[in-house]
Design a protein around this motif. Structure first.
Motif, PDB file in Angstrom:
ATOM      1  N   SER A  71     -19.806 -23.634 -30.258  1.00 56.07           N
ATOM      2  CA  SER A  71     -18.846 -24.751 -29.564  1.00 56.07           C
ATOM      3  C   SER A  71     -17.786 -25.130 -30.869  1.00 56.07           C
ATOM      4  O   SER A  71     -16.796 -25.316 -30.834  1.00 56.07           O
ATOM      5  CB  SER A  71     -19.634 -25.795 -29.289  1.00 56.07           C
ATOM      6  OG  SER A  71     -20.187 -25.902 -27.930  1.00 56.07           O
ATOM      7  N   GLU A  93     -14.052 -30.158 -25.940  1.00 53.83           N
ATOM      8  CA  GLU A  93     -14.934 -30.773 -25.473  1.00 53.83           C
ATOM      9  C   GLU A  93     -15.614 -30.476 -24.265  1.00 53.83           C
ATOM     10  O   GLU A  93     -16.723 -30.338 -23.710  1.00 53.83           O
ATOM     11  CB  GLU A  93     -14.573 -32.402 -25.105  1.00 53.83           C
ATOM     12  CG  GLU A  93     -14.179 -33.132 -26.464  1.00 53.83           C
ATOM     13  CD  GLU A  93     -12.968 -32.584 -26.826  1.00 53.83           C
ATOM     14  OE1 GLU A  93     -12.430 -33.201 -28.364  1.00 53.83           O
ATOM     15  OE2 GLU A  93     -12.142 -32.023 -26.406  1.00 53.83           O
ATOM     16  N   GLN A  94     -14.478 -29.903 -23.229  1.00 49.24           N
ATOM     17  CA  GLN A  94     -15.001 -29.267 -21.982  1.00 49.24           C
ATOM     18  C   GLN A  94     -15.813 -28.061 -22.044  1.00 49.24           C
ATOM     19  O   GLN A  94     -16.716 -27.751 -21.332  1.00 49.24           O
ATOM     20  CB  GLN A  94     -13.671 -28.912 -21.179  1.00 49.24           C
ATOM     21  CG  GLN A  94     -13.021 -30.324 -20.672  1.00 49.24           C
ATOM     22  CD  GLN A  94     -11.550 -30.005 -19.951  1.00 49.24           C
ATOM     23  OE1 GLN A  94     -10.998 -29.239 -20.625  1.00 49.24           O
ATOM     24  NE2 GLN A  94     -11.256 -30.759 -19.191  1.00 49.24           N
ATOM     25  N   ARG A  96     -17.766 -27.331 -24.671  1.00 51.27           N
ATOM     26  CA  ARG A  96     -19.380 -27.693 -25.215  1.00 51.27           C
ATOM     27  C   ARG A  96     -19.706 -28.344 -23.835  1.00 51.27           C
ATOM     28  O   ARG A  96     -21.060 -27.905 -23.705  1.00 51.27           O
ATOM     29  CB  ARG A  96     -19.049 -28.716 -26.359  1.00 51.27           C
ATOM     30  CG  ARG A  96     -20.592 -29.218 -26.738  1.00 51.27           C
ATOM     31  CD  ARG A  96     -20.564 -30.191 -27.750  1.00 51.27           C
ATOM     32  NE  ARG A  96     -19.839 -30.030 -29.045  1.00 51.27           N
ATOM     33  CZ  ARG A  96     -20.612 -29.414 -29.961  1.00 51.27           C
ATOM     34  NH1 ARG A  96     -21.623 -29.002 -29.963  1.00 51.27           N
ATOM     35  NH2 ARG A  96     -20.139 -28.745 -30.960  1.00 51.27           N
ATOM     36  N   GLN A  97     -19.474 -28.904 -23.079  1.00 48.28           N
ATOM     37  CA  GLN A  97     -20.066 -29.536 -21.861  1.00 48.28           C
ATOM     38  C   GLN A  97     -20.434 -28.323 -20.788  1.00 48.28           C
ATOM     39  O   GLN A  97     -21.468 -28.585 -20.344  1.00 48.28           O
ATOM     40  CB  GLN A  97     -18.805 -30.389 -21.224  1.00 48.28           C
ATOM     41  CG  GLN A  97     -19.804 -31.114 -19.932  1.00 48.28           C
ATOM     42  CD  GLN A  97     -18.773 -32.175 -19.170  1.00 48.28           C
ATOM     43  OE1 GLN A  97     -17.457 -32.223 -19.632  1.00 48.28           O
ATOM     44  NE2 GLN A  97     -19.276 -32.907 -18.250  1.00 48.28           N
ATOM     45  N   GLU A 100     -23.039 -25.825 -23.075  1.00 41.58           N
ATOM     46  CA  GLU A 100     -24.596 -26.072 -23.527  1.00 41.58           C
ATOM     47  C   GLU A 100     -25.295 -27.095 -22.457  1.00 41.58           C
ATOM     48  O   GLU A 100     -24.516 -28.084 -21.862  1.00 41.58           O
ATOM     49  CB  GLU A 100     -24.266 -26.923 -24.902  1.00 41.58           C
ATOM     50  CG  GLU A 100     -23.805 -26.248 -25.902  1.00 41.58           C
ATOM     51  CD  GLU A 100     -23.687 -27.117 -27.272  1.00 41.58           C
ATOM     52  OE1 GLU A 100     -24.026 -28.157 -27.345  1.00 41.58           O
ATOM     53  OE2 GLU A 100     -23.055 -26.525 -28.177  1.00 41.58           O
ATOM     54  N   GLY A 103     -24.894 -30.903 -21.608  1.00 46.51           N
ATOM     55  CA  GLY A 103     -23.687 -31.457 -21.461  1.00 46.51           C
ATOM     56  C   GLY A 103     -23.515 -31.342 -19.668  1.00 46.51           C
ATOM     57  O   GLY A 103     -22.806 -32.272 -19.398  1.00 46.51           O
ATOM     58  N   TRP A 104     -24.246 -30.543 -19.104  1.00 44.32           N
ATOM     59  CA  TRP A 104     -23.974 -30.581 -17.587  1.00 44.32           C
ATOM     60  C   TRP A 104     -25.277 -30.907 -16.940  1.00 44.32           C
ATOM     61  O   TRP A 104     -25.073 -31.475 -15.910  1.00 44.32           O
ATOM     62  CB  TRP A 104     -23.545 -29.334 -17.102  1.00 44.32           C
ATOM     63  CG  TRP A 104     -24.399 -28.086 -17.453  1.00 44.32           C
ATOM     64  CD1 TRP A 104     -24.111 -27.331 -18.724  1.00 44.32           C
ATOM     65  CD2 TRP A 104     -25.509 -27.548 -16.829  1.00 44.32           C
ATOM     66  NE1 TRP A 104     -25.311 -26.343 -18.545  1.00 44.32           N
ATOM     67  CE2 TRP A 104     -25.985 -26.712 -17.358  1.00 44.32           C
ATOM     68  CE3 TRP A 104     -26.374 -28.223 -15.650  1.00 44.32           C
ATOM     69  CZ2 TRP A 104     -27.063 -25.890 -16.920  1.00 44.32           C
ATOM     70  CZ3 TRP A 104     -27.191 -27.565 -15.275  1.00 44.32           C
ATOM     71  CH2 TRP A 104     -27.918 -26.329 -15.983  1.00 44.32           C
ATOM     72  N   TYR A 143     -29.761 -24.204 -26.034  1.00 46.71           N
ATOM     73  CA  TYR A 143     -28.990 -25.022 -25.248  1.00 46.71           C
ATOM     74  C   TYR A 143     -27.791 -24.134 -24.581  1.00 46.71           C
ATOM     75  O   TYR A 143     -27.255 -24.392 -23.618  1.00 46.71           O
ATOM     76  CB  TYR A 143     -27.935 -25.708 -26.262  1.00 46.71           C
ATOM     77  CG  TYR A 143     -28.526 -27.187 -26.886  1.00 46.71           C
ATOM     78  CD1 TYR A 143     -29.806 -27.202 -26.658  1.00 46.71           C
ATOM     79  CD2 TYR A 143     -27.854 -27.864 -27.514  1.00 46.71           C
ATOM     80  CE1 TYR A 143     -30.462 -28.605 -27.003  1.00 46.71           C
ATOM     81  CE2 TYR A 143     -28.339 -29.034 -28.043  1.00 46.71           C
ATOM     82  CZ  TYR A 143     -29.566 -29.484 -27.915  1.00 46.71           C
ATOM     83  OH  TYR A 143     -30.326 -30.567 -28.159  1.00 46.71           O
ATOM     84  N   THR A 144     -28.046 -22.732 -24.716  1.00 49.64           N
ATOM     85  CA  THR A 144     -26.824 -21.941 -24.279  1.00 49.64           C
ATOM     86  C   THR A 144     -27.806 -20.749 -23.627  1.00 49.64           C
ATOM     87  O   THR A 144     -26.834 -19.885 -22.876  1.00 49.64           O
ATOM     88  CB  THR A 144     -25.954 -21.256 -25.456  1.00 49.64           C
ATOM     89  OG1 THR A 144     -26.643 -20.445 -26.342  1.00 49.64           O
ATOM     90  CG2 THR A 144     -25.280 -22.698 -25.961  1.00 49.64           C
ATOM     91  N   LEU A 237     -17.677 -32.864 -12.530  1.00 52.98           N
ATOM     92  CA  LEU A 237     -17.616 -32.570 -13.849  1.00 52.98           C
ATOM     93  C   LEU A 237     -16.156 -32.547 -14.462  1.00 52.98           C
ATOM     94  O   LEU A 237     -15.892 -32.657 -15.630  1.00 52.98           O
ATOM     95  CB  LEU A 237     -18.381 -31.130 -14.202  1.00 52.98           C
ATOM     96  CG  LEU A 237     -19.843 -31.251 -13.820  1.00 52.98           C
ATOM     97  CD1 LEU A 237     -20.263 -29.721 -13.799  1.00 52.98           C
ATOM     98  CD2 LEU A 237     -20.602 -32.088 -14.822  1.00 52.98           C
ATOM     99  N   ASP A 261     -19.339 -21.800 -19.262  1.00 54.69           N
ATOM    100  CA  ASP A 261     -17.905 -21.897 -19.334  1.00 54.69           C
ATOM    101  C   ASP A 261     -17.386 -20.664 -18.836  1.00 54.69           C
ATOM    102  O   ASP A 261     -17.664 -19.590 -19.162  1.00 54.69           O
ATOM    103  CB  ASP A 261     -17.405 -22.043 -20.847  1.00 54.69           C
ATOM    104  CG  ASP A 261     -15.784 -22.047 -20.924  1.00 54.69           C
ATOM    105  OD1 ASP A 261     -15.168 -23.330 -20.613  1.00 54.69           O
ATOM    106  OD2 ASP A 261     -15.354 -21.049 -21.269  1.00 54.69           O
TER     107      ASP A 261
END
Length: 285
Positions: A71, A93-94, A96-97, A100, A103-104, A143-144, A237, A261
């Motif tokens: 990110s 910002e989007q 990362r959301q 990770e 974020g969602w 996270y990913t 979202l 993403d």
């Protein structure tokens, strides 16, 4: 404008993995520019990564399609492009959301396995996450990304109540992820699924394409999928370009496995580049 990674040995050409998308984008009338992904992610810097990206005289919008980046690297990438009058449709910002899980997750909690996570990789933090999720089987990731190809040793935890065994799995996961470890440990409640994963592609909250997951490209996903519960949650979202992976649970309910993403989500080989580009960019007839 479509931005793609250049081939490492032939920097005037797109990376072979994305060559089909480059060709399809050009045929659809889109401008295509190449970036040096290695320079962006291994210390060369975002400015050097954009040496082959032309600077437009007026502001241009762009979509990236390429290899995953952290990110913070994406943020540097977006800032360097903005200085060249190019604005990514997905903001840092989007990105990362979507990229990770923390974020969602809250927005999709009703349609995805229950989860708890840490910040960092300490034993104490991991123990607290085990307590938060509660006893029973779980799947570990960060996270990913998971290490599902190392299922028994670095992904599946039979019972979080057995803290020594659970921590052993976490340690092996951390070892395998090495420098790619992102954010912290994520524990997800194990659910039993009876289908291969289905990857769906969403543009501005609308599902534009349904296909197989890249790991199982020949598993035909043309089944009766009910997106009724998930659709308003994904739309809420307000993310411009994401993938949502689903699988069918053994009780007949479709569950969200992952959101990503769309710029760094892989396309299965059984979806043609032309079909893909037409759907994600709206250039089809």
């Amino acid at each position: 404008m479509l931005l793609l990674p250049a081939d490492v040995l032939r920097p005037r050409r797109p990376d072979d993995h994305f060559a089909g998308e480059a060709r399809a984008a050009r045929e659809a009338g889109l401008d295509v520019a190449l970036i040096d992904h290695d320079a962006l992610t291994t210390g060369g810097g975002a400015v050097g990564a954009l040496a082959r990206v032309p600077e437009p005289t007026t502001e241009r919008a762009a979509i990236y399609r390429g290899w995953m980046m952290r990110s913070e690297q994406y943020e540097q990438f977006a800032q360097a492009l903005a200085r060249r009058n190019i604005l990514l449709l997905t903001s840092p910002e989007q990105y990362r959301q979507a990229h990770e899980l923390p974020g969602w997750y809250a927005a999709l909690a009703d349609v995805t396995p229950a989860s708890a996570w840490t910040s960092g990789d300490t034993p104490d933090g991991f123990a607290r996450a085990c307590t938060d999720l509660g006893p029973g089987p779980a799947v570990l990731r960060d996270y990913t990304k998971s290490m599902k190809h190392y299922w028994r040793e670095a992904a599946f935890i039979p019972d979080l109540a057995d803290r020594d065994a659970a921590w052993a799995v976490a340690q092996r996961f951390r070892q395998l992820r090495d420098d790619d470890f992102t954010g912290g440990f994520v524990l997800r409640r194990f659910e039993r699924f009876v289908s291969a994963e289905v990857r769906t592609w969403w543009v501005n909250g609308v599902c534009r394409l349904i296909g197989p997951h890249p790991d199982t490209p020949h598993d035909d996903p043309r089944v009766e999928m009910d997106l009724t519960d998930a659709e308003p949650l994904v739309a809420a979202l307000r993310l411009p370009f994401v993938t949502v992976d689903f699988a069918l649970r053994d009780d007949g309910v479709w569950r969200v496995i992952e959101i990503g993403d769309g710029q760094v989500s892989d396309r299965p080989t059984t979806i043609s580049p032309e079909n893909f580009i037409a759907n994600i960019t709206g250039t089809g007839s």
